[in-house]
Design a protein around this motif. Structure first.
Motif, PDB file in Angstrom:
ATOM      1  N   UNK A  63       0.875  -1.290   0.069  1.00 14.09           N
ATOM      2  CA  UNK A  63      -0.122   0.128   0.029  1.00 14.09           C
ATOM      3  C   UNK A  63       0.993   1.468   0.078  1.00 14.09           C
ATOM      4  N   UNK A  64       2.043   1.223   0.670  1.00 15.72           N
ATOM      5  CA  UNK A  64       2.873   2.303   0.784  1.00 15.72           C
ATOM      6  C   UNK A  64       3.413   2.622  -0.549  1.00 15.72           C
ATOM      7  N   UNK A  65       3.931   1.461  -1.206  1.00 14.62           N
ATOM      8  CA  UNK A  65       4.666   1.611  -2.630  1.00 14.62           C
ATOM      9  C   UNK A  65       3.385   2.144  -3.739  1.00 14.62           C
ATOM     10  N   UNK A  66       2.401   1.770  -3.598  1.00 13.59           N
ATOM     11  CA  UNK A  66       1.228   2.111  -4.281  1.00 13.59           C
ATOM     12  C   UNK A  66       0.943   3.476  -4.184  1.00 13.59           C
ATOM     13  N   UNK A  67       1.074   3.975  -3.001  1.00 10.43           N
ATOM     14  CA  UNK A  67       0.382   5.306  -2.585  1.00 10.43           C
ATOM     15  C   UNK A  67       1.604   6.375  -3.195  1.00 10.43           C
ATOM     16  N   UNK A  68       3.014   5.869  -2.968  1.00 13.07           N
ATOM     17  CA  UNK A  68       4.043   6.727  -3.354  1.00 13.07           C
ATOM     18  C   UNK A  68       3.747   6.948  -5.123  1.00 13.07           C
ATOM     19  N   UNK A  69       3.588   6.115  -5.859  1.00 15.70           N
ATOM     20  CA  UNK A  69       3.211   6.175  -7.045  1.00 15.70           C
ATOM     21  C   UNK A  69       1.982   6.947  -7.463  1.00 15.70           C
ATOM     22  N   UNK A  70       1.123   6.659  -6.856  1.00 14.64           N
ATOM     23  CA  UNK A  70      -0.420   7.302  -7.244  1.00 14.64           C
ATOM     24  C   UNK A  70      -0.403   8.602  -6.584  1.00 14.64           C
ATOM     25  N   UNK A  71      -0.391   8.762  -5.242  1.00 11.26           N
ATOM     26  CA  UNK A  71      -0.445   9.935  -4.513  1.00 11.26           C
ATOM     27  C   UNK A  71      -1.795  10.358  -4.525  1.00 11.26           C
ATOM     28  N   UNK A  72      -2.721   9.143  -4.233  1.00 13.75           N
ATOM     29  CA  UNK A  72      -4.163   9.397  -4.283  1.00 13.75           C
ATOM     30  C   UNK A  72      -4.729   8.435  -3.526  1.00 13.75           C
ATOM     31  N   UNK A  73      -5.653   8.993  -2.252  1.00 16.83           N
ATOM     32  CA  UNK A  73      -6.157   7.836  -1.458  1.00 16.83           C
ATOM     33  C   UNK A  73      -7.441   7.228  -2.380  1.00 16.83           C
ATOM     34  N   UNK A  74      -7.899   7.974  -2.753  1.00 18.34           N
ATOM     35  CA  UNK A  74      -9.367   7.230  -3.652  1.00 18.34           C
ATOM     36  C   UNK A  74      -8.997   6.180  -4.342  1.00 18.34           C
ATOM     37  N   UNK A  75      -7.857   6.347  -5.244  1.00 21.73           N
ATOM     38  CA  UNK A  75      -7.348   5.281  -6.178  1.00 21.73           C
ATOM     39  C   UNK A  75      -6.860   4.207  -5.481  1.00 21.73           C
ATOM     40  N   UNK A  76      -6.086   4.505  -4.200  1.00 14.09           N
ATOM     41  CA  UNK A  76      -5.460   3.523  -3.598  1.00 14.09           C
ATOM     42  C   UNK A  76      -6.665   2.589  -2.939  1.00 14.09           C
ATOM     43  N   UNK A  77      -7.640   3.014  -2.392  1.00 16.81           N
ATOM     44  CA  UNK A  77      -8.772   2.249  -1.896  1.00 16.81           C
ATOM     45  C   UNK A  77      -9.543   1.590  -2.987  1.00 16.81           C
ATOM     46  N   UNK A  78      -9.665   2.251  -3.874  1.00 19.54           N
ATOM     47  CA  UNK A  78     -10.438   1.602  -5.141  1.00 19.54           C
ATOM     48  C   UNK A  78      -9.529   0.267  -5.664  1.00 19.54           C
ATOM     49  N   UNK A  79      -8.364   0.491  -5.669  1.00 19.55           N
ATOM     50  CA  UNK A  79      -7.308  -0.490  -6.190  1.00 19.55           C
ATOM     51  C   UNK A  79      -7.152  -1.692  -5.493  1.00 19.55           C
ATOM     52  N   UNK A  80      -7.147  -1.511  -4.103  1.00 18.19           N
ATOM     53  CA  UNK A  80      -6.784  -2.447  -3.201  1.00 18.19           C
ATOM     54  C   UNK A  80      -8.112  -3.346  -2.704  1.00 18.19           C
ATOM     55  N   UNK A  81      -9.156  -2.544  -3.051  1.00 17.19           N
ATOM     56  CA  UNK A  81     -10.719  -2.865  -2.378  1.00 17.19           C
ATOM     57  C   UNK A  81     -11.484  -3.611  -3.624  1.00 17.19           C
ATOM     58  N   UNK A  82     -11.901  -2.852  -4.691  1.00 17.09           N
ATOM     59  CA  UNK A  82     -12.344  -3.350  -5.627  1.00 17.09           C
ATOM     60  C   UNK A  82     -11.811  -3.993  -6.856  1.00 17.09           C
ATOM     61  N   UNK A  83     -10.744  -3.481  -7.273  1.00 14.72           N
ATOM     62  CA  UNK A  83      -9.982  -3.845  -8.549  1.00 14.72           C
ATOM     63  C   UNK A  83      -9.120  -5.098  -8.057  1.00 14.72           C
ATOM     64  N   UNK A  84      -8.822  -5.374  -6.947  1.00 10.73           N
ATOM     65  CA  UNK A  84      -7.958  -6.585  -6.559  1.00 10.73           C
ATOM     66  C   UNK A  84      -8.716  -7.695  -6.697  1.00 10.73           C
TER      67      UNK A  84
END
Length: 116
Positions: A63-84
């Motif tokens: 999650x930390x690595x993905x956030x460092x690349x995306x810099x968006x909490x919304x994208x991070x939550x959608x990526x790890x919750x829905x798209x995963x």
């Protein structure tokens, strides 16, 4: 010579390049389908697929690595919750590029990039 130079710069500075593709990654995660030029879509595919691979294993470090690349909490939550859940059993090839049409202004080939 052009040895070992695999990324295209699109006549932009490195900081502009990084921000442009960060924004495109966030838009692709948010809308799951975007229109862009064919070359940018091909380059975006190289950037977004490793991020999706990170999301398949849900732990704090990924999650930390993905956030460092995306810099968006919304994208991070959608990526790890829905798209995963969508890509957990898939080994690769998370995106699809479809050639769409030619842009009228400069005749550039427009493509649609979307999740499979």
């Amino acid at each position: 010579m052009r040895h070992m130079k695999s990324i295209k710069h699109f006549n932009r500075t490195r900081s502009h390049y990084k921000l442009m593709f960060r924004n495109m990654c966030n838009s692709l995660i948010k809308y799951e389908k975007i229109k862009t030029t064919l070359n940018k879509a091909k380059e975006l595919k190289k950037i977004i697929e490793p991020i999706i691979n990170l999301s398949k294993i849900d732990n704090f470090n990924n999650r930390k690595l993905a956030f460092s690349l995306l810099r968006s909490k919304f994208s991070l939550f959608k990526l790890f919750d829905n798209l995963r859940k969508k890509f957990i059993n898939r080994n690769g090839g998370y995106t699809r590029i479809i050639k769409y049409k030619y842009r009228s202004g400069d005749n550039a080939l427009i493509a649609i990039i979307e999740f499979v």
